[in-house]
Design a protein around this motif. Structure first.
Motif, PDB file in Angstrom:
ATOM      1  N   GLN A  77      13.660 -66.217  14.228  1.00 26.31           N
ATOM      2  CA  GLN A  77      13.541 -67.501  14.909  1.00 26.31           C
ATOM      3  C   GLN A  77      14.799 -68.325  14.669  1.00 26.31           C
ATOM      4  OE1 GLN A  77      10.917 -68.178  16.988  1.00 26.31           O
ATOM      5  NE2 GLN A  77      10.515 -66.044  16.444  1.00 26.31           N
ATOM      6  N   ASN A  78      15.621 -67.875  13.700  1.00 21.98           N
ATOM      7  CA  ASN A  78      16.819 -68.616  13.335  1.00 21.98           C
ATOM      8  C   ASN A  78      17.984 -68.170  14.203  1.00 21.98           C
ATOM      9  OD1 ASN A  78      18.682 -70.200  12.054  1.00 21.98           O
ATOM     10  ND2 ASN A  78      18.703 -69.021  10.155  1.00 21.98           N
ATOM     11  N   ILE A  79      18.222 -68.931  15.286  1.00 26.00           N
ATOM     12  CA  ILE A  79      19.305 -68.598  16.209  1.00 26.00           C
ATOM     13  C   ILE A  79      20.373 -69.670  16.121  1.00 26.00           C
ATOM     14  CG2 ILE A  79      19.937 -68.328  18.635  1.00 26.00           C
ATOM     15  CD1 ILE A  79      17.236 -66.992  19.083  1.00 26.00           C
ATOM     16  N   ASP A  80      21.584 -69.233  15.832  1.00 22.80           N
ATOM     17  CA  ASP A  80      22.749 -70.111  15.786  1.00 22.80           C
ATOM     18  C   ASP A  80      23.560 -69.786  17.041  1.00 22.80           C
ATOM     19  OD1 ASP A  80      24.707 -71.873  14.987  1.00 22.80           O
ATOM     20  OD2 ASP A  80      25.352 -70.707  13.242  1.00 22.80           O
ATOM     21  N   THR A  81      24.269 -70.778  17.570  1.00 20.90           N
ATOM     22  CA  THR A  81      25.041 -70.533  18.784  1.00 20.90           C
ATOM     23  C   THR A  81      26.521 -70.793  18.540  1.00 20.90           C
ATOM     24  OG1 THR A  81      24.685 -72.797  19.555  1.00 20.90           O
ATOM     25  CG2 THR A  81      23.149 -71.122  20.346  1.00 20.90           C
ATOM     26  N   VAL A  82      27.336 -70.091  19.312  1.00 22.08           N
ATOM     27  CA  VAL A  82      28.769 -70.325  19.309  1.00 22.08           C
ATOM     28  C   VAL A  82      29.142 -70.681  20.745  1.00 22.08           C
ATOM     29  CG1 VAL A  82      29.274 -67.843  19.476  1.00 22.08           C
ATOM     30  CG2 VAL A  82      31.049 -69.419  18.740  1.00 22.08           C
ATOM     31  N   SER A  83      29.682 -71.887  20.941  1.00 21.78           N
ATOM     32  CA  SER A  83      30.032 -72.371  22.269  1.00 21.78           C
ATOM     33  C   SER A  83      31.478 -72.053  22.594  1.00 21.78           C
ATOM     34  CB  SER A  83      29.835 -73.892  22.345  1.00 21.78           C
ATOM     35  OG  SER A  83      28.466 -74.189  22.261  1.00 21.78           O
ATOM     36  N   LEU A  84      31.684 -71.480  23.792  1.00 16.93           N
ATOM     37  CA  LEU A  84      33.026 -71.143  24.250  1.00 16.93           C
ATOM     38  C   LEU A  84      33.231 -71.658  25.667  1.00 16.93           C
ATOM     39  CD1 LEU A  84      33.136 -67.372  23.167  1.00 16.93           C
ATOM     40  CD2 LEU A  84      34.149 -69.307  21.958  1.00 16.93           C
ATOM     41  N   GLN A  85      34.469 -71.925  26.009  1.00 23.72           N
ATOM     42  CA  GLN A  85      34.825 -72.234  27.391  1.00 23.72           C
ATOM     43  C   GLN A  85      34.995 -70.909  28.139  1.00 23.72           C
ATOM     44  OE1 GLN A  85      34.914 -75.342  28.657  1.00 23.72           O
ATOM     45  NE2 GLN A  85      34.320 -76.062  26.631  1.00 23.72           N
ATOM     46  N   TRP A  86      34.831 -70.926  29.459  1.00 25.82           N
ATOM     47  CA  TRP A  86      34.908 -69.686  30.250  1.00 25.82           C
ATOM     48  C   TRP A  86      36.205 -68.918  30.002  1.00 25.82           C
ATOM     49  CZ3 TRP A  86      38.783 -68.692  33.707  1.00 25.82           C
ATOM     50  CH2 TRP A  86      39.536 -69.779  34.159  1.00 25.82           C
ATOM     51  N   PHE A  87      37.320 -69.629  29.842  1.00 27.86           N
ATOM     52  CA  PHE A  87      38.621 -68.948  29.714  1.00 27.86           C
ATOM     53  C   PHE A  87      38.818 -68.325  28.334  1.00 27.86           C
ATOM     54  CE2 PHE A  87      39.139 -73.531  29.211  1.00 27.86           C
ATOM     55  CZ  PHE A  87      39.655 -73.621  27.926  1.00 27.86           C
ATOM     56  N   GLU A  88      37.931 -68.652  27.373  1.00 23.83           N
ATOM     57  CA  GLU A  88      38.012 -68.026  26.052  1.00 23.83           C
ATOM     58  C   GLU A  88      37.251 -66.696  26.019  1.00 23.83           C
ATOM     59  OE1 GLU A  88      38.080 -71.452  22.760  1.00 23.83           O
ATOM     60  OE2 GLU A  88      36.332 -71.600  24.079  1.00 23.83           O
ATOM     61  N   ALA A  89      36.402 -66.467  27.021  1.00 28.51           N
ATOM     62  CA  ALA A  89      35.466 -65.333  27.002  1.00 28.51           C
ATOM     63  C   ALA A  89      36.146 -63.968  27.007  1.00 28.51           C
ATOM     64  CB  ALA A  89      34.486 -65.436  28.161  1.00 28.51           C
ATOM     65  N   ASP A  90      37.369 -63.875  27.531  1.00 30.84           N
ATOM     66  CA  ASP A  90      38.010 -62.554  27.497  1.00 30.84           C
ATOM     67  C   ASP A  90      39.191 -62.487  26.537  1.00 30.84           C
ATOM     68  OD1 ASP A  90      39.577 -64.072  29.150  1.00 30.84           O
ATOM     69  OD2 ASP A  90      39.440 -62.742  30.882  1.00 30.84           O
ATOM     70  N   ARG A  91      39.275 -63.457  25.638  1.00 27.46           N
ATOM     71  CA  ARG A  91      40.292 -63.361  24.584  1.00 27.46           C
ATOM     72  C   ARG A  91      39.843 -62.315  23.576  1.00 27.46           C
ATOM     73  NH1 ARG A  91      41.584 -69.710  23.552  1.00 27.46           N
ATOM     74  NH2 ARG A  91      42.684 -70.046  25.509  1.00 27.46           N
ATOM     75  N   ARG A  92      40.806 -61.607  23.034  1.00 30.35           N
ATOM     76  CA  ARG A  92      40.452 -60.574  22.053  1.00 30.35           C
ATOM     77  C   ARG A  92      40.248 -61.155  20.660  1.00 30.35           C
ATOM     78  NH1 ARG A  92      42.904 -54.976  23.379  1.00 30.35           N
ATOM     79  NH2 ARG A  92      42.515 -54.943  25.598  1.00 30.35           N
ATOM     80  N   ILE A  93      40.980 -62.219  20.367  1.00 32.44           N
ATOM     81  CA  ILE A  93      40.869 -62.830  19.041  1.00 32.44           C
ATOM     82  C   ILE A  93      40.562 -64.319  19.206  1.00 32.44           C
ATOM     83  CG2 ILE A  93      42.102 -63.400  16.915  1.00 32.44           C
ATOM     84  CD1 ILE A  93      43.610 -60.727  17.285  1.00 32.44           C
ATOM     85  N   ILE A  94      39.462 -64.747  18.593  1.00 35.37           N
ATOM     86  CA  ILE A  94      39.040 -66.156  18.663  1.00 35.37           C
ATOM     87  C   ILE A  94      38.572 -66.541  17.265  1.00 35.37           C
ATOM     88  CG2 ILE A  94      37.444 -67.827  19.704  1.00 35.37           C
ATOM     89  CD1 ILE A  94      36.918 -65.722  21.930  1.00 35.37           C
ATOM     90  N   ARG A  95      39.013 -67.693  16.792  1.00 31.00           N
ATOM     91  CA  ARG A  95      38.473 -68.254  15.554  1.00 31.00           C
ATOM     92  C   ARG A  95      37.747 -69.534  15.938  1.00 31.00           C
ATOM     93  NH1 ARG A  95      40.059 -66.207  10.931  1.00 31.00           N
ATOM     94  NH2 ARG A  95      41.894 -64.861  10.869  1.00 31.00           N
ATOM     95  N   THR A  96      36.505 -69.662  15.493  1.00 36.17           N
ATOM     96  CA  THR A  96      35.721 -70.836  15.861  1.00 36.17           C
ATOM     97  C   THR A  96      34.613 -71.070  14.848  1.00 36.17           C
ATOM     98  OG1 THR A  96      34.569 -71.908  17.717  1.00 36.17           O
ATOM     99  CG2 THR A  96      34.141 -69.560  17.412  1.00 36.17           C
ATOM    100  N   THR A  97      33.795 -72.066  15.106  1.00 37.45           N
ATOM    101  CA  THR A  97      32.687 -72.427  14.230  1.00 37.45           C
ATOM    102  C   THR A  97      31.414 -72.479  15.065  1.00 37.45           C
ATOM    103  OG1 THR A  97      34.254 -73.773  12.980  1.00 37.45           O
ATOM    104  CG2 THR A  97      31.936 -74.153  12.534  1.00 37.45           C
ATOM    105  N   THR A  98      30.319 -71.982  14.501  1.00 40.23           N
ATOM    106  CA  THR A  98      29.043 -72.023  15.214  1.00 40.23           C
ATOM    107  C   THR A  98      28.466 -73.435  15.144  1.00 40.23           C
ATOM    108  OG1 THR A  98      27.708 -71.506  13.276  1.00 40.23           O
ATOM    109  CG2 THR A  98      28.570 -69.620  14.536  1.00 40.23           C
ATOM    110  N   ALA A  99      27.388 -73.655  15.890  1.00 46.39           N
ATOM    111  CA  ALA A  99      26.713 -74.964  15.903  1.00 46.39           C
ATOM    112  C   ALA A  99      26.253 -75.360  14.498  1.00 46.39           C
ATOM    113  CB  ALA A  99      25.533 -74.941  16.871  1.00 46.39           C
ATOM    114  N   ALA A 100      25.887 -74.368  13.675  1.00 48.12           N
ATOM    115  CA  ALA A 100      25.421 -74.643  12.314  1.00 48.12           C
ATOM    116  C   ALA A 100      26.567 -74.701  11.301  1.00 48.12           C
ATOM    117  CB  ALA A 100      24.384 -73.597  11.883  1.00 48.12           C
ATOM    118  N   GLY A 101      27.803 -74.577  11.775  1.00 54.05           N
ATOM    119  CA  GLY A 101      28.950 -74.721  10.876  1.00 54.05           C
ATOM    120  C   GLY A 101      29.461 -73.445  10.236  1.00 54.05           C
ATOM    121  N   ARG A 102      28.990 -72.279  10.705  1.00 57.59           N
ATOM    122  CA  ARG A 102      29.497 -71.010  10.160  1.00 57.59           C
ATOM    123  C   ARG A 102      30.863 -70.718  10.767  1.00 57.59           C
ATOM    124  NH1 ARG A 102      24.013 -70.191  11.053  1.00 57.59           N
ATOM    125  NH2 ARG A 102      22.903 -69.503   9.196  1.00 57.59           N
ATOM    126  N   ASP A 103      31.830 -70.324   9.927  1.00 58.41           N
ATOM    127  CA  ASP A 103      33.140 -69.909  10.428  1.00 58.41           C
ATOM    128  C   ASP A 103      33.026 -68.475  10.911  1.00 58.41           C
ATOM    129  OD1 ASP A 103      34.598 -72.246   9.909  1.00 58.41           O
ATOM    130  OD2 ASP A 103      34.805 -71.697   7.783  1.00 58.41           O
TER     131      ASP A 103
END
Length: 173
Positions: free
Chosen positions: A24-50
């Motif tokens: 039931q524990n679902i965390d999300t990672v939000s991306l813009q459409w143009f980030e979707a085909d990048r091979r390398i992305i560093r970001t943070t989830t909604a809950a703050g996970r790197d």
């Protein structure tokens, strides 16, 4: 928690149907459409996970509702954010062909949603499409099924750029 994501597990709906998505524990990672085909992305989830994506497989791209991490405690799901787009709804096959041909000549990313063509909003292109009789509509939509050219390297006698051909690559994992 610093996660490195190297593969897409599957789509949220199909994993629920296969009863592989138990948590039931679902965390999300939000991306813009143009980030979707990048091979390398560093970001943070909604809950703050790197998290870092390192997707090295050719042609691999992230889609809305892709599950990228799954264990018994947690699922991490991709959310492609809606953005400002131009929507075209060609009524006939010749009109669709003309729209795709003209847009392809402008090398603009093109997305398919049902029978509608979606493009990232661009004022000069919007005005050009209006003048060309395509009746584009400006909306907030999620861009996720990008049309891709299927040109293999070395095919086509040295033609330097690819041309998009309508294809629907629905993912069945």
């Amino acid at each position: 928690m610093n996660l490195i994501i190297q593969t897409i597990i599957g789509n949220q709906q199909s994993l629920k149907q296969q009863q592989r998505l138990h948590t039931q524990n679902i965390d999300t990672v939000s991306l813009q459409w143009f980030e979707a085909d990048r091979r390398i992305i560093r970001t943070t989830t909604a809950a703050g996970r790197d998290i870092a994506f390192r997707l090295l497989k050719e042609g691999q791209r992230l889609h809305h509702d892709d599950v990228v991490y799954l264990d018994t405690q947690l699922a991490i799901v991709v959310q492609i954010e809606p953005s400002e787009v131009m929507v075209l709804a060609p009524q006939t096959l010749p009109e669709m062909a003309r729209a795709c041909y003209e847009i392809g000549n402008k090398h603009t990313p093109l997305f398919l949603d049902g029978n509608e063509l979606l493009l990232p909003f661009d004022k000069p292109l919007f005005e050009w499409l209006q003048a060309a009789g395509f009746a584009p509509v400006r909306q907030q939509r999620r861009l996720s099924e990008q049309l891709r050219a299927n040109s293999a390297p070395g095919v086509g006698g040295g033609h330097a750029h690819s041309h998009a051909h309508a294809s629907s690559d629905h993912h069945h994992h």
